[in-house]
Design a protein around this motif. Structure first.
Motif, PDB file in Angstrom:
ATOM      1  N   THR B  67       0.853  -1.176  -0.100  1.00  0.00           N
ATOM      2  CA  THR B  67      -0.168   0.125  -0.127  1.00  0.00           C
ATOM      3  C   THR B  67       0.966   1.265   0.088  1.00  0.00           C
ATOM      4  O   THR B  67       0.305   2.419  -0.134  1.00  0.00           O
ATOM      5  N   CYS B  68       2.338   1.101   0.193  1.00  0.00           N
ATOM      6  CA  CYS B  68       2.965   2.632   0.281  1.00  0.00           C
ATOM      7  C   CYS B  68       3.890   2.616  -0.755  1.00  0.00           C
ATOM      8  O   CYS B  68       4.192   3.805  -1.128  1.00  0.00           O
ATOM      9  N   GLY B  69       4.538   1.649  -1.597  1.00  0.00           N
ATOM     10  CA  GLY B  69       5.357   1.693  -2.813  1.00  0.00           C
ATOM     11  C   GLY B  69       6.758   2.129  -2.148  1.00  0.00           C
ATOM     12  O   GLY B  69       7.849   2.098  -3.270  1.00  0.00           O
ATOM     13  N   THR B  72       9.405  -0.378  -4.057  1.00  0.00           N
ATOM     14  CA  THR B  72       9.350  -0.490  -5.578  1.00  0.00           C
ATOM     15  C   THR B  72      10.726  -0.760  -6.128  1.00  0.00           C
ATOM     16  O   THR B  72      11.706   0.015  -5.991  1.00  0.00           O
ATOM     17  N   LEU B  81       5.978  -4.169  -6.572  1.00  0.00           N
ATOM     18  CA  LEU B  81       6.237  -4.060  -5.115  1.00  0.00           C
ATOM     19  C   LEU B  81       7.201  -5.320  -4.602  1.00  0.00           C
ATOM     20  O   LEU B  81       6.639  -6.303  -4.771  1.00  0.00           O
ATOM     21  N   GLY B 154       1.158   4.963  -7.135  1.00  0.00           N
ATOM     22  CA  GLY B 154       1.289   3.865  -5.996  1.00  0.00           C
ATOM     23  C   GLY B 154       2.645   4.296  -5.036  1.00  0.00           C
ATOM     24  O   GLY B 154       2.947   3.281  -4.318  1.00  0.00           O
ATOM     25  N   ASN B 155       2.990   5.553  -4.892  1.00  0.00           N
ATOM     26  CA  ASN B 155       4.055   5.713  -3.862  1.00  0.00           C
ATOM     27  C   ASN B 155       3.397   7.014  -2.947  1.00  0.00           C
ATOM     28  O   ASN B 155       3.147   8.010  -3.383  1.00  0.00           O
TER      29      ASN B 155
END
Lengths: 335, 182
Positions: B67-69, B72, B81, B154-155
């Motif tokens: 959920t936090c990226g 990556t 991820l 997504g980050n």
């Protein structure tokens, strides 16, 4: 990290994968993108003894069939779906619904089949059960629904949150399912049981192999909306998919499909409202009334802190806009 | 007769059915162009291998649930991820982490742009941001504002408010943003 050991297999075909599922008596799970499965294994909502990776199987690109329908491999990644020129041109609603799923990194690996087969969600369920939320709810073989203690015994109110499912239902799509007895084809709509404990009519040994979208009727318009708080990287509070198609006069409604997802155990259709629209000469007032009717017809489950009343109002407002967009597209005003 | 010889093949099959062994697998990863041959349990995530086995701690792990990226990395050129990717799934694939960006101790243009715009505050999201931005710039050399926002959605970043990060990507793609920190 996942705190328990499991076995891992990597078959080369879907047939081998079904054979493995059969051998493990349904205790195995299929791993495609893993963006839903692996977090659920981390919080131990799911504890499969084996993962069967589909990573060795290359999906075929979306293609048109002889009868004009479009076949999409279930292993197609959502990013490939949203970026595919072919899909954006032929079935833009599906591309749009794939575009709003999760975040970019999620869509790069998540697959269409996996999006359909995702686990239901609830504020209580998808938590690490270590220091809080320790008592198991119905979905974890417990004896109470802790978010809704007044529920009838055995009733789970977790919500099915797929973004692509409402779009596929609005498009009257079918899914091909590979099982022990061969391939069966069912409408996407009939895939859902309405029971959050087992949200899909899919045996543990079956695999969704592809999705087939039938030819788009003439005079077709679509609208898709995902209601969220942040507008990215999150699950929907409600998502709305509308398909409208008009008679040759481009005013009279020939057919409509209104689907609302992420507010129940499966996507819901406003059947009575759809029926009331057919044969009518459409205008803004009529579509507004249809949105009101549909939001009254649909009975959302309260979820993730949103009350039933709020969700009803949310669906009412966004369904108005989505219906208007669909009508404009069908009429040709957006071109 | 030893103990092992008394167990028939059927018995071992039954044992395997009850208790998953989680047998380790031998995998080959190409991380930043270096070949790594490792034996891992199927439950090991890619981030655990990158940080703990290989020792590249530039990649940060935060939410462990996608959920936090922050975690990556680029897997075959796609931003993924690493905290929700099994290491065994990456067998034979090419992985690039934030350590790959700088060459011979010199920061890449994208990293310099992050510094120029003040897009780094606490820095925890930065490796993930950089990898997402790298993937975006490899796809679109001059991304639009909407594409940047979608590419970085997504980050999560709790410090900068994102504007500086978006500006850094605009600066490095030569779209009329001047450095503010120099």
């Amino acid at each position: 990290m996942i705190l328990y050991d499991f076995d891992y297999e990597r078959p080369n075909t879907l047939q081998e994968a079904t054979a493995l599922l059969r051998q493990t008596e349904g205790k195995a799970r299929l791993l495609a993108g893993g963006t839903d499965l692996l977090p659920n294994m981390r919080v131990q909502v799911l504890k499969p003894t084996m993962l069967i990776s589909l990573g060795a199987i290359t999906p075929r690109p979306p293609q048109a069939e002889l009868d004009g329908s479009i076949r999409i491999d279930a292993l197609t990644r959502l990013a490939d779906l949203e970026n595919s020129e072919f899909v954006r041109r032929e079935i833009p609603m599906l591309a749009e619904s794939a575009h709003v799923v999760g975040g970019n990194q999620i869509r790069q690996v998540a697959t269409l089949g996996g999006n359909l087969c995702q686990e239901t969600r609830c504020l209580y369920l998808n938590q690490e059960h270590d220091y809080q939320f320790t008592a198991p709810c119905y979905k974890r073989n417990g004896d109470c629904c802790y978010p809704f203690p007044g529920n009838k015994p055995g009733t789970c109110w977790s919500v099915y949150m797929s973004d692509t499912a409402p779009a596929l239902i609005a498009l009257s799509a079918n899914v091909d399912i590979i099982g022990e007895a061969g391939v069966r084809t069912v409408p996407a709509e009939t895939l859902f049981t309405g029971n959050s404990l087992e949200p899909l009519w899919l045996a543990r040994t079956e695999i969704i192999s592809s999705v087939v979208v039938p030819p788009i009727p003439t005079g077709f318009g679509w609208g898709y909306h995902k209601s969220t708080i942040r507008g990215g990287l999150e699950f929907a509070m409600a998502n709305i998919a509308v398909a409208l198609w008009l008679e040759n006069d481009r005013k009279t409604c020939a057919g409509a499909r209104i689907v609302v997802g992420a507010v129940s155990e499966g996507p819901l259709r406003a059947l009575a409202t759809e029926k009331s629209l057919v044969g009518q000469v459409l205008n803004a007032d009529l579509l507004w009334k249809a949105a009101d009717d549909a939001s009254n017809e649909i009975n959302p489950l309260p979820h993730h802190g949103f009350t039933r009343n709020y969700l009803n109002e949310n669906i009412r407002v966004y369904l108005r806009r989505t219906l208007i967009t669909a009508f404009e597209r069908a009429y040709g005003m957006d071109a | 007769m030893s103990y092992l010889e008394t167990i028939s093949i059927e018995d071992t099959a039954n044992v395997a059915k009850i208790e998953p062994k989680g047998r380790s697998r031998f995998i080959t990863l190409s991380i930043n162009g270096e070949r790594h041959e490792i034996t891992v349990k199927p439950r090991k995530m890619l981030i655990e291998v990158i940080r703990d086995t290989v020792g590249l701690t530039g990649t940060k792990g935060s939410c462990s649930s996608g959920t936090c990226g922050a975690c990556t990395v680029l897997l075959s050129g796609r931003p993924v991820l690493s905290c929700i990717t099994l290491a065994v799934e990456c067998d034979g694939k090419e992985i690039r982490t934030v350590e790959d960006l700088a060459e011979n101790g010199k920061l890449s243009a994208l990293q310099e742009a992050f510094l120029d715009q003040g897009a780094v505050q606490c820095g925890f999201c930065t490796p993930g941001m950089l990898m997402s931005a790298t993937a975006l710039l490899e796809r679109h050399s001059k991304p639009s504002l909407a594409q940047i926002k979608k590419g970085l959605e997504g980050n999560l970043c709790r410090c900068t408010g994102y504007n500086a990060i978006v500006d850094a990507v605009l600066q490095v793609s030569g779209q009329g943003v001047t450095p503010v920190m120099k």
